[in-house]
Design a protein around this motif. Structure first.
Motif, PDB file in Angstrom:
ATOM      1  N   GLY A 128       0.814  -1.209   0.000  1.00 44.36           N
ATOM      2  CA  GLY A 128       0.000   0.000   0.000  1.00 44.36           C
ATOM      3  C   GLY A 128       0.849   1.260   0.000  1.00 44.36           C
ATOM      4  O   GLY A 128       0.505   2.257  -0.652  1.00 44.36           O
ATOM      5  N   GLU A 129       1.969   1.210   0.704  1.00 48.26           N
ATOM      6  CA  GLU A 129       2.868   2.362   0.715  1.00 48.26           C
ATOM      7  C   GLU A 129       3.502   2.579  -0.654  1.00 48.26           C
ATOM      8  O   GLU A 129       3.651   3.715  -1.103  1.00 48.26           O
ATOM      9  CB  GLU A 129       3.968   2.159   1.763  1.00 48.26           C
ATOM     10  N   VAL A 130       3.884   1.493  -1.316  1.00 50.66           N
ATOM     11  CA  VAL A 130       4.486   1.612  -2.642  1.00 50.66           C
ATOM     12  C   VAL A 130       3.490   2.211  -3.627  1.00 50.66           C
ATOM     13  O   VAL A 130       3.843   3.055  -4.463  1.00 50.66           O
ATOM     14  CB  VAL A 130       4.967   0.235  -3.149  1.00 50.66           C
ATOM     15  N   ARG A 131       2.234   1.791  -3.545  1.00 45.85           N
ATOM     16  CA  ARG A 131       1.197   2.302  -4.445  1.00 45.85           C
ATOM     17  C   ARG A 131       0.699   3.687  -4.058  1.00 45.85           C
ATOM     18  O   ARG A 131      -0.130   4.278  -4.745  1.00 45.85           O
ATOM     19  CB  ARG A 131      -0.004   1.350  -4.456  1.00 45.85           C
ATOM     20  N   GLU A 132       1.209   4.196  -2.915  1.00 48.46           N
ATOM     21  CA  GLU A 132       0.759   5.474  -2.376  1.00 48.46           C
ATOM     22  C   GLU A 132      -0.730   5.443  -2.053  1.00 48.46           C
ATOM     23  O   GLU A 132      -1.437   6.447  -2.187  1.00 48.46           O
ATOM     24  CB  GLU A 132       1.099   6.618  -3.341  1.00 48.46           C
ATOM     25  N   LYS A 133      -1.212   4.267  -1.662  1.00 50.13           N
ATOM     26  CA  LYS A 133      -2.575   4.084  -1.174  1.00 50.13           C
ATOM     27  C   LYS A 133      -2.497   3.284   0.126  1.00 50.13           C
ATOM     28  O   LYS A 133      -2.901   2.115   0.187  1.00 50.13           O
ATOM     29  CB  LYS A 133      -3.438   3.361  -2.210  1.00 50.13           C
ATOM     30  N   PRO A 134      -1.945   3.897   1.173  1.00 47.52           N
ATOM     31  CA  PRO A 134      -1.698   3.160   2.414  1.00 47.52           C
ATOM     32  C   PRO A 134      -2.982   2.713   3.100  1.00 47.52           C
ATOM     33  O   PRO A 134      -4.031   3.350   2.971  1.00 47.52           O
ATOM     34  CB  PRO A 134      -0.929   4.167   3.273  1.00 47.52           C
ATOM     35  N   GLU A 135      -2.864   1.597   3.820  1.00 43.88           N
ATOM     36  CA  GLU A 135      -3.959   1.069   4.617  1.00 43.88           C
ATOM     37  C   GLU A 135      -3.584   1.151   6.096  1.00 43.88           C
ATOM     38  O   GLU A 135      -2.407   1.131   6.441  1.00 43.88           O
ATOM     39  CB  GLU A 135      -4.226  -0.401   4.280  1.00 43.88           C
ATOM     40  N   THR A 136      -4.581   1.209   6.934  1.00 41.17           N
ATOM     41  CA  THR A 136      -4.317   1.079   8.360  1.00 41.17           C
ATOM     42  C   THR A 136      -4.088  -0.401   8.667  1.00 41.17           C
ATOM     43  O   THR A 136      -4.493  -1.284   7.903  1.00 41.17           O
ATOM     44  CB  THR A 136      -5.496   1.595   9.193  1.00 41.17           C
ATOM     45  N   VAL A 137      -3.447  -0.661   9.786  1.00 39.07           N
ATOM     46  CA  VAL A 137      -3.188  -2.048  10.172  1.00 39.07           C
ATOM     47  C   VAL A 137      -4.498  -2.801  10.344  1.00 39.07           C
ATOM     48  O   VAL A 137      -4.633  -3.949   9.914  1.00 39.07           O
ATOM     49  CB  VAL A 137      -2.354  -2.100  11.470  1.00 39.07           C
ATOM     50  N   SER A 138      -5.478  -2.161  10.959  1.00 41.44           N
ATOM     51  CA  SER A 138      -6.759  -2.845  11.209  1.00 41.44           C
ATOM     52  C   SER A 138      -7.477  -3.171   9.903  1.00 41.44           C
ATOM     53  O   SER A 138      -8.054  -4.261   9.750  1.00 41.44           O
ATOM     54  CB  SER A 138      -7.644  -1.987  12.111  1.00 41.44           C
ATOM     55  N   ASP A 139      -7.447  -2.239   8.938  1.00 44.12           N
ATOM     56  CA  ASP A 139      -8.096  -2.503   7.641  1.00 44.12           C
ATOM     57  C   ASP A 139      -7.393  -3.642   6.908  1.00 44.12           C
ATOM     58  O   ASP A 139      -8.050  -4.535   6.347  1.00 44.12           O
ATOM     59  CB  ASP A 139      -8.081  -1.244   6.776  1.00 44.12           C
TER      60      ASP A 139
END
Length: 275
Positions: A69-80
């Motif tokens: 998600g960080e590489v795609r610049e669409k980060p997720e939260t840990v819970s998600d």
């Protein structure tokens, strides 16, 4: 270290070995507390047979999903991300078992092949041990090349399983095999550099192991039962800590490799199959 926008690198060609490794380190550095905590919990789960092993596999894959998600610049939260990964916990374990069986089978076949090569070389050259040893050396090198290439093809198995829809353990193996086709040499270099990056931690662990052994043997006596108990507990603790320290780097690296090979082969921006 300045940030490099990896999300636009796929169409222009593969990421360099340095880009992959440095990006893995940067992502890990930026999320050290979160990733290290997850990895530490994962390693503690390893102490619980079967269920704990499945939890370890799922949490390791969770780190890769977060890094992706960080590489795609669409980060997720840990819970998600956890909500997406946890339902496939047993698939991660089964994928690991299948991978182990593949490597075990290759090792057995390779061992049998080298045995017959040795027998054939012995029958052909008799007492000329130099030629026999030469044939065996060639056989060992050939086996190592095959083994390393197989490792490279199956390196990212848990990543598609953590990210893509409608995929199981056996399908994840096929996905890894398909996506890494044509990239084996580069992946081998990435893994080699990754090992070099991880090497200082390995060396420190070995030094700590020796220090702990020497100190405990002097304090408790090398033959006492208490020495073995305390030594085992401390070594397990050091191993868990060092493993948790290194694992996020490798999981982030797998995520970046997956992103790179998939964006070039399929175009991540065109149609993502994320859940």
């Amino acid at each position: 270290m300045p940030k490099k926008n990896l999300s636009s690198s796929g169409p222009t060609g593969p990421l360099s070995v340095g880009n992959v490794v440095s990006a893995s380190l940067r992502i890990y550095r930026d999320h050290f507390k979160s990733y290290f905590s997850l990895a530490l919990v994962a390693y503690l789960w390893l102490l619980v047979p079967i269920y704990g092993w499945a939890k370890y596999s799922a949490i390791s894959a969770l780190i890769s999903r977060l890094a992706f998600g960080e590489v795609r610049e669409k980060p997720e939260t840990v819970s998600d991300a956890r909500r997406e990964v946890n339902p496939r916990m047993w698939s991660f374990l089964w994928a690991g078992i299948l991978t182990f069986l593949i490597f075990l089978g290759v090792s057995l076949v390779g061992g049998i092949a080298m045995f017959f090569v040795g027998m054939g070389a012995g029958a052909l050259f008799g007492q000329n041990f130099t030629l026999v040893a030469g044939f065996l050396l060639v056989a060992v090198i050939a086996f190592l090349i095959i083994y390393i290439r197989l490792f490279s093809r199956l390196l990212i198995i848990e990543v598609p399983l953590a990210i893509e829809n409608n995929i199981g353990a056996s399908s994840a193996i096929g996905r890894s095999w398909k996506l890494t086709k044509g990239s084996v040499g580069r992946i081998q270099w990435i893994v080699f550099v990754g090992i070099l990056v991880s090497l200082p931690i390995t060396i420190v662990v070995q030094i700590l192991t020796v220090i702990v052994q020497v100190v405990l043997s002097k304090v408790l006596g090398a033959e006492s039962g208490l020495f073995y108990l305390v030594y085992y507990i401390m070594i397990v603790g050091v191993s868990i800590g060092s493993g948790a320290l290194v694992t996020p780097f490798w999981q982030a690296m797998k995520a970046i490799i997956y992103y790179d090979v998939r964006s070039r082969k399929e175009g991540l921006g065109l149609q993502m199959r994320d859940r």
